[in-house]
Scaffold this motif. Structure first.
Motif, short mmCIF file in Angstrom:
data_model
loop_
_atom_site.label_atom_id
_atom_site.label_comp_id
_atom_site.label_asym_id
_atom_site.label_seq_id
_atom_site.Cartn_x
_atom_site.Cartn_y
_atom_site.Cartn_z
N SER A 124 1.03 -1.25 0.12
CA SER A 124 0.06 0.05 0.18
C SER A 124 0.98 1.20 -0.03
O SER A 124 1.77 1.30 0.65
N SER A 125 0.47 2.42 -0.52
CA SER A 125 0.81 3.50 -0.69
C SER A 125 0.94 4.33 0.89
O SER A 125 1.91 5.13 1.13
N TYR A 148 -1.49 0.24 10.78
CA TYR A 148 -1.74 -0.39 9.34
C TYR A 148 -0.70 -0.25 8.38
O TYR A 148 -0.11 -1.23 7.75
N ARG A 294 -7.18 11.86 12.59
CA ARG A 294 -6.24 10.76 12.51
C ARG A 294 -5.09 11.14 13.86
O ARG A 294 -4.67 12.24 13.64
O1 G4F Z 1 -10.51 6.61 2.79
P1 G4F Z 1 -9.47 6.71 3.81
O2 G4F Z 1 -10.04 6.11 4.88
O3 G4F Z 1 -8.34 5.92 3.15
P2 G4F Z 1 -6.94 5.75 3.56
O4 G4F Z 1 -6.71 6.23 4.95
O5 G4F Z 1 -5.97 6.69 2.50
O6 G4F Z 1 -6.25 4.30 3.34
C1 G4F Z 1 -6.96 3.60 1.87
O7 G4F Z 1 -6.12 3.61 1.09
C2 G4F Z 1 -4.60 3.18 1.50
C3 G4F Z 1 -3.84 3.45 0.25
O8 G4F Z 1 -3.22 4.30 0.66
C4 G4F Z 1 -5.01 1.69 1.63
F1 G4F Z 1 -3.66 0.93 1.98
C5 G4F Z 1 -5.88 1.40 2.83
O9 G4F Z 1 -6.20 -0.02 2.99
C6 G4F Z 1 -7.29 2.23 2.44
O10 G4F Z 1 -7.78 1.45 1.29
O11 G4F Z 1 -9.12 8.10 4.07
C7 G4F Z 1 -8.43 8.83 2.94
C8 G4F Z 1 -8.26 10.24 3.72
C9 G4F Z 1 -7.60 10.36 4.98
O12 G4F Z 1 -6.46 11.33 5.02
C10 G4F Z 1 -8.62 10.90 6.17
O13 G4F Z 1 -7.82 11.39 7.26
O14 G4F Z 1 -9.65 11.03 4.01
C11 G4F Z 1 -9.50 11.71 5.36
N1 G4F Z 1 -10.64 11.89 5.77
C12 G4F Z 1 -11.17 12.92 6.00
N2 G4F Z 1 -12.47 12.71 6.53
C13 G4F Z 1 -11.63 10.72 6.36
C14 G4F Z 1 -12.58 11.29 6.66
N3 G4F Z 1 -11.41 9.33 6.12
C15 G4F Z 1 -12.51 8.65 6.51
N4 G4F Z 1 -12.46 7.22 6.44
N5 G4F Z 1 -13.79 9.01 7.07
C16 G4F Z 1 -13.81 10.41 7.06
O15 G4F Z 1 -14.80 10.82 7.65
#
Ligand code: G4F
Ligand code: NAP
Length: 345
Positions: A124-125, A148, A294
């Motif tokens: 993963s990135s 993770y 986070r």
């Molecule tokens: O969608 P996310 O939870 O994905 P994240 O953390 O980038 O991880 C995903 O991608 C990785 C590859 O780089 C994979 F390895 C991993 O398994 C997964 O598929 O969050 C993306 C971004 C983060 O910066 C987070 O802080 O969105 C930001 N964010 C802002 N508000 C949020 C939210 N993320 C989530 N999940 N929920 C929010 O309300």
């Protein structure tokens, strides 16, 4: 005779797209599924009669050896993991067991039961974390920012180690974020498109998010599984970065999702966005909520996928705007009156 493959994580987003791709390529597809009190096959329901599902869990070495023996695969794709970054702070040990040591357990099963099989590890990135350079390539040093990310670094290096120690044909794909209508609802893209559709239909009036400034290189999962397969078709095993080479903010993803449904965004001060509906039946608000921040953030991910383009002949076909359109339309369809309301498209 048809080639055989084993996919762990077949019930997940990527597993379902990869299974479709492998069936289309004529493979006999085996999938590892873990026991749960409620069946969780929504993403593979449409192809289930063409798959052979084998019971097993990344925590249980005997089950993995049994699955590898039964499938006798030419190719093994390890997609199973605790994949949600936020959860990895609440369950760091479990994340390490699944996402790190689980890789070793599966590699051991392959080494013992099918040493000629080619092995793909879902790296993963997130391993780049606090990035040392931009864009990120196969040579960029890792600095993971979550349990993770740390677990994925372990999985990455143990895969490399089995390649070097036992001459296994083992590859890691360092995949940047990839999304689809089958993405879990906890990930930010699907959370946004689901909420935009609900707000459009009058089923919700608020979306709560964390850091809108974080930047991701988002692509379409259906494109990315092709890169996984391509890696295992090469003459020699190697690792590849897979991404689009474009990064955008979470804020942009919000704006485009609402725009795709014809809803205007109205900016009303720090931390608060108001969404005007096409037909004003109330006010829908996108609100910043501390709960979604986070302990340590990955601020910026941007791939340089040159090696995959040149070495694999792989290029993504779906643009970010097409992806957003696809996701909001699928959520709108799923949530609309008269739809059967399944969790995926
Ligand atoms: O969608 P996310 O939870 O994905 P994240 O953390 O980038 O991880 C995903 O991608 C990785 C590859 O780089 C994979 F390895 C991993 O398994 C997964 O598929 O969050 C993306 C971004 C983060 O910066 C987070 O802080 O969105 C930001 N964010 C802002 N508000 C949020 C939210 N993320 C989530 N999940 N929920 C929010 O309300
Ligand atoms: P996902 O939708 O969360 O799917 C994860 C899969 O792993 C599910 O099938 C899940 O089974 C299975 N699983 C979890 N724990 C298990 C265990 N102990 N034993 C057996 N199976 C287990 O993830 P995804 O988005 O498809 O991602 C696939 C892989 O790529 C993951 O390893 C992820 O970390 C990695 N990755 C994803 C991205 C991305 O942007 N999507 C980027 C880079 C790397 P249940 O259905 O039973 O829960």
């Amino acid at each position: 005779m048809a080639k055989r493959c084993l996919i762990t994580g077949i019930t997940g987003q990527d597993g379902s797209y990869l299974a479709e791709w492998m069936l289309a390529k004529g493979y006999q597809v085996y999938g590892l599924v873990r026991r749960s009190s409620t069946l969780n096959f929504a993403r593979i329901e449409h192809i289930q009669d063409r798959l052979t599902l084998l019971p097993g869990d990344l925590l249980d070495p005997a089950s993995l050896i049994d699955a590898v023996k039964t499938a006798a695969p030419e190719e093994v794709y390890n997609l199973a993991a605790q994949s949600f970054v936020q959860t990895s702070w609440n369950q760091p040990v479990l994340t390490g067991e699944f996402t790190a040591l689980g890789v070793t357990r599966l590699l051991e099963a392959v080494r013992l039961a099918a040493p000629e099989a080619r092995f793909y590890q879902a790296s993963s990135s997130e391993m780049f974390g606090k990035v040392k350079e931009t864009p990120q390539t196969e040579e960029t040093p890792f600095h993971p920012r979550s349990p993770y990310g740390v677990a994925k670094v372990y999985g990455h290096y143990i895969t490399l180690n089995y390649r070097e120690s036992y001459d296994l044909f083992a590859c890691s794909g360092i995949l940047f974020n990839h999304e689809s209508p089958r993405r879990g609802l906890e990930f930010v893209t699907r959370k946004i498109t689901d909420a935009a559709a609900r707000i459009k239909l009058g089923l919700a009036d608020e979306l709560r998010l964390g850091n809108l400034d974080s930047q991701r290189d988002w692509g379409f999962a259906g494109d990315y599984v092709k890169a996984m397969w391509l890696m295992l078709q090469q003459a020699t095993p190697d690792d590849f970065v897979v991404g689009t080479g474009r990064t955008t903010t979470v804020r942009y993803f919000v704006e485009q999702s609402f725009a795709a449904l014809g809803m205007d965004l109205e900016w009303t001060g720090e931390g608060l966005r108001e969404v005007g509906r096409e037909q004003a039946t109330g006010r829908a608000v996108v609100r910043i909520d501390e709960r979604y921040f986070r302990p340590a953030e990955v601020n910026l991910l941007l791939s340089d996928p040159t090696k995959a383009k040149v070495g694999l002949g792989w290029t993504p076909e779906v643009s970010l705007e097409q992806l957003i359109e696809m996701m909001v339309r699928a959520d709108l369809e799923r949530l609309s009156p008269g739809s059967c309301g399944g969790p995926t498209e």
